[in-house]
Design a protein around this motif. Structure first.
Motif, PDB file in Angstrom:
ATOM      1  N   ALA A 170       0.991  -1.118   0.049  1.00 21.25           N
ATOM      2  CA  ALA A 170      -0.117   0.040   0.008  1.00 21.25           C
ATOM      3  C   ALA A 170       0.918   1.256  -0.021  1.00 21.25           C
ATOM      4  O   ALA A 170       0.517   2.276  -0.839  1.00 21.25           O
ATOM      5  N   VAL A 171       2.031   1.233   0.738  1.00 27.68           N
ATOM      6  CA  VAL A 171       2.918   2.300   0.649  1.00 27.68           C
ATOM      7  C   VAL A 171       3.482   2.567  -0.816  1.00 27.68           C
ATOM      8  O   VAL A 171       3.393   3.811  -1.127  1.00 27.68           O
ATOM      9  N   TYR A 173       2.067   1.724  -3.275  1.00 25.78           N
ATOM     10  CA  TYR A 173       0.786   2.067  -4.345  1.00 25.78           C
ATOM     11  C   TYR A 173       0.752   3.664  -3.965  1.00 25.78           C
ATOM     12  O   TYR A 173       0.431   4.431  -4.957  1.00 25.78           O
ATOM     13  N   MET A 174       0.996   3.972  -2.861  1.00 21.73           N
ATOM     14  CA  MET A 174       0.676   5.568  -2.565  1.00 21.73           C
ATOM     15  C   MET A 174       1.849   6.532  -3.132  1.00 21.73           C
ATOM     16  O   MET A 174       1.527   7.310  -3.400  1.00 21.73           O
ATOM     17  N   CYS A 305      -5.775   7.957  -7.818  1.00 23.46           N
ATOM     18  CA  CYS A 305      -4.944   6.697  -7.616  1.00 23.46           C
ATOM     19  C   CYS A 305      -4.399   6.822  -6.118  1.00 23.46           C
ATOM     20  O   CYS A 305      -4.461   5.858  -5.489  1.00 23.46           O
ATOM     21  N   PHE A 306      -4.224   7.886  -5.697  1.00 21.66           N
ATOM     22  CA  PHE A 306      -3.473   8.063  -4.409  1.00 21.66           C
ATOM     23  C   PHE A 306      -4.796   7.645  -3.476  1.00 21.66           C
ATOM     24  O   PHE A 306      -4.639   6.942  -2.155  1.00 21.66           O
ATOM     25  N   ALA A 309      -5.314   4.085  -2.983  1.00 17.79           N
ATOM     26  CA  ALA A 309      -4.344   3.368  -2.178  1.00 17.79           C
ATOM     27  C   ALA A 309      -4.348   3.674  -0.907  1.00 17.79           C
ATOM     28  O   ALA A 309      -4.054   2.671   0.064  1.00 17.79           O
ATOM     29  N   VAL A 310      -4.857   4.865  -0.455  1.00 12.56           N
ATOM     30  CA  VAL A 310      -4.952   5.267   0.998  1.00 12.56           C
ATOM     31  C   VAL A 310      -6.032   4.144   1.710  1.00 12.56           C
ATOM     32  O   VAL A 310      -5.810   3.773   2.785  1.00 12.56           O
TER      33      VAL A 310
END
Length: 484
Positions: A170-171, A173-174, A305-306, A309-310
């Motif tokens: 996830a990190v 991804y962000m 997108c962010f 991910a969050v």
């Protein structure tokens, strides 16, 4: 025509020589001449692309528009097919040649092919390199997951298998939209994605091979050396004799199987494997189907997108809490039900409450993300050392077919708006009942042999009469209270 209104085409135009000839004769198109009768031609002069958001993309580089537009979704499918094949082969290779060599080999492949894509001279070359990239992408994830699960013990193993792997995903991804926002062109982004692969080279001398795998191969001295080194790092005293009653001859006389066919040979293992494949397929299908709608979260694609991910961060935290305190069967079944309920409820939401529909989708994605994270840890806990990576790779392979069909599943919305949600929700409910038949692994040590896997508690279907299969000779167990 778009929404009942005529729009200018971006792919075709009226033939200029015909239009000019009509203008010379004084005819006015649309009044004197029926526009539908005018001959058209493709955009022979090429296209001009807006650079307001992206400076360059694969679409603008290779003109994947109009008659070539089908190549856009096909490009993503090629990558997922590479992921599928990588999951299938890497698991068996890792069980045969070791976790560590396959981990670093696939990491090197991913880094190399990601960088090579920058120099693609055509779309064909790009997708071939993208396929090879997919082979390594999921393979190193699975190998790292299994290696960590076998080296670590107790609550630390649970923490690594959930938060350590998935939250790290996830990190990353962000960070992806953040990096892409400042680079804005696809070649620079690929270079930025390949460079971090070099940082993993020193880890070859820091990461150990799995002691469990070494012991299953009869390499007890190497396994013992790793455990004693871990004991020194943790400042604890290792037992004088770590592998009691260990016999190299006995181990070599009976070699545990490590091929995909062995996942289907015994009835109990076959049932477990098929149910795990179904659960993983459902989780992945739900996750990707709902993730593909994240473009609606914000008008800016980088922010969308962010945000996407969050919202996965609380899901991975929930996964860790569930793995830490709840039985596995209960956790998996609950996430499947939680993922299906909001998808059925979307049909009841009025069209003017778009925000509520989107919130229900995010609840569904939260549930499927949590469940997908659970399945990685759950699968590694169920299988013996000789089959662990093969089983993880096989279930991951089946699950990746869900990512391949997700775009086509969403296209069912063209026939009935809520049909994709009904399909995913119904599949999740059916899978939840099947998951109740899985063995329980909560607070139990990892099985080292097939015989120990047979001894796991499993709810039996009353309509099926099974006979217990005996398995000879067992390998010594690496206890979870050792300092490894």
């Amino acid at each position: 025509v778009l929404n009942g209104k005529p729009q200018l085409s971006k792919c075709r135009r009226y033939r200029l020589d015909v239009v000019q000839n009509l203008s010379v004769q004084g005819y006015i198109p649309g009044r004197d001449i029926n526009l539908t009768d005018l001959e058209q031609e493709s955009c022979v002069d090429g296209w001009r692309y807006s650079k307001d958001i992206y400076l360059s993309t694969i679409v603008t580089e290779f003109d994947l528009v109009c008659s070539e537009q089908w190549k856009q979704p096909f490009t993503s499918t090629v990558f997922f097919v590479g992921v599928l094949f990588g999951s299938f082969f890497s698991g068996q290779l890792s069980d045969r040649y070791g976790r560590k060599p396959i981990l670093f080999a696939t990491m090197a492949a991913q880094t190399l092919f990601t960088f090579a894509q920058v120099f693609s001279t055509s779309w064909i070359v790009f997708v071939l390199l993208l396929f090879a990239n997919g082979l390594g992408q999921i393979s190193n994830f699975v190998a790292a997951l299994v290696l960590g699960a076998e080296v670590l013990t107790g609550n630390v193993r649970v923490l690594y298998s959930s938060m350590g792997t998935c939250l790290s995903f996830a990190v990353g991804y962000m960070l992806l939209p953040v990096v892409a926002y400042f680079l804005r062109d696809w070649k620079s982004l690929l270079k930025a994605l390949s460079i971090p692969g070099l940082a993993y080279i020193p880890l070859w001398w820091l990461l150990p091979e799995s002691p469990r795998w070494l012991l299953s191969q009869g390499r007890a001295e190497e396994a013992e050396a790793i455990i004693r080194k871990a004991a020194r790092w943790n400042k604890v005293q290792a037992p004088r004799v770590i592998f009691e009653n260990y016999s190299v001859k006995e181990t070599k006389a009976y070699k545990e199987p490590n091929s995909m066919l062995d996942l289907l040979r015994h009835s109990s293992i076959r049932t477990t494997t098929l149910i795990l494949c179904l659960v993983s397929f459902t989780m992945t299908t739900g996750y990707y189907s709902l993730s593909f709608n994240t473009a609606q979260l914000h008008h800016d694609p980088y922010i969308s997108c962010f945000i996407s991910a969050v919202v996965e961060v609380p899901a991975y935290i929930s996964s860790w809490i569930a793995l830490r305190y709840l039985p596995r069967r209960l956790s998996v079944t609950s996430t499947l039900i939680l993922g299906s309920v909001p998808l059925f409820m979307i049909q009841l939401v009025p069209q003017n409450l778009f925000g509520l529909s989107l919130a229900l989708e995010m609840v569904g994605k939260y549930a499927f993300t949590t469940g997908a994270s659970l399945m990685f840890a759950y699968t590694t806990e169920l299988y013996p050392t000789s089959l662990r990576n093969t089983a993880t790779g096989t279930t991951t392979t089946v699950s990746r077919t869900g990512s391949c069909i997700a775009p086509f599943l969403l296209s069912l919305g063209a026939y009935f708006n809520h049909l994709p949600y009904i399909t995913i929700g119904t599949l999740a409910v059916a899978t939840a009942f099947a998951a109740l038949l899985l063995p329980e692994s909560f607070k139990q040590p990892l099985p080292e042999t097939i015989q120990q896997m047979h001894g796991r508690e499993m709810i039996r279907c009353p309509c099926i009469n099974r006979t217990k299969t005996s398995v000879p000779v067992v390998l010594p167990v690496i206890c979870d209270n050792l300092p490894c």
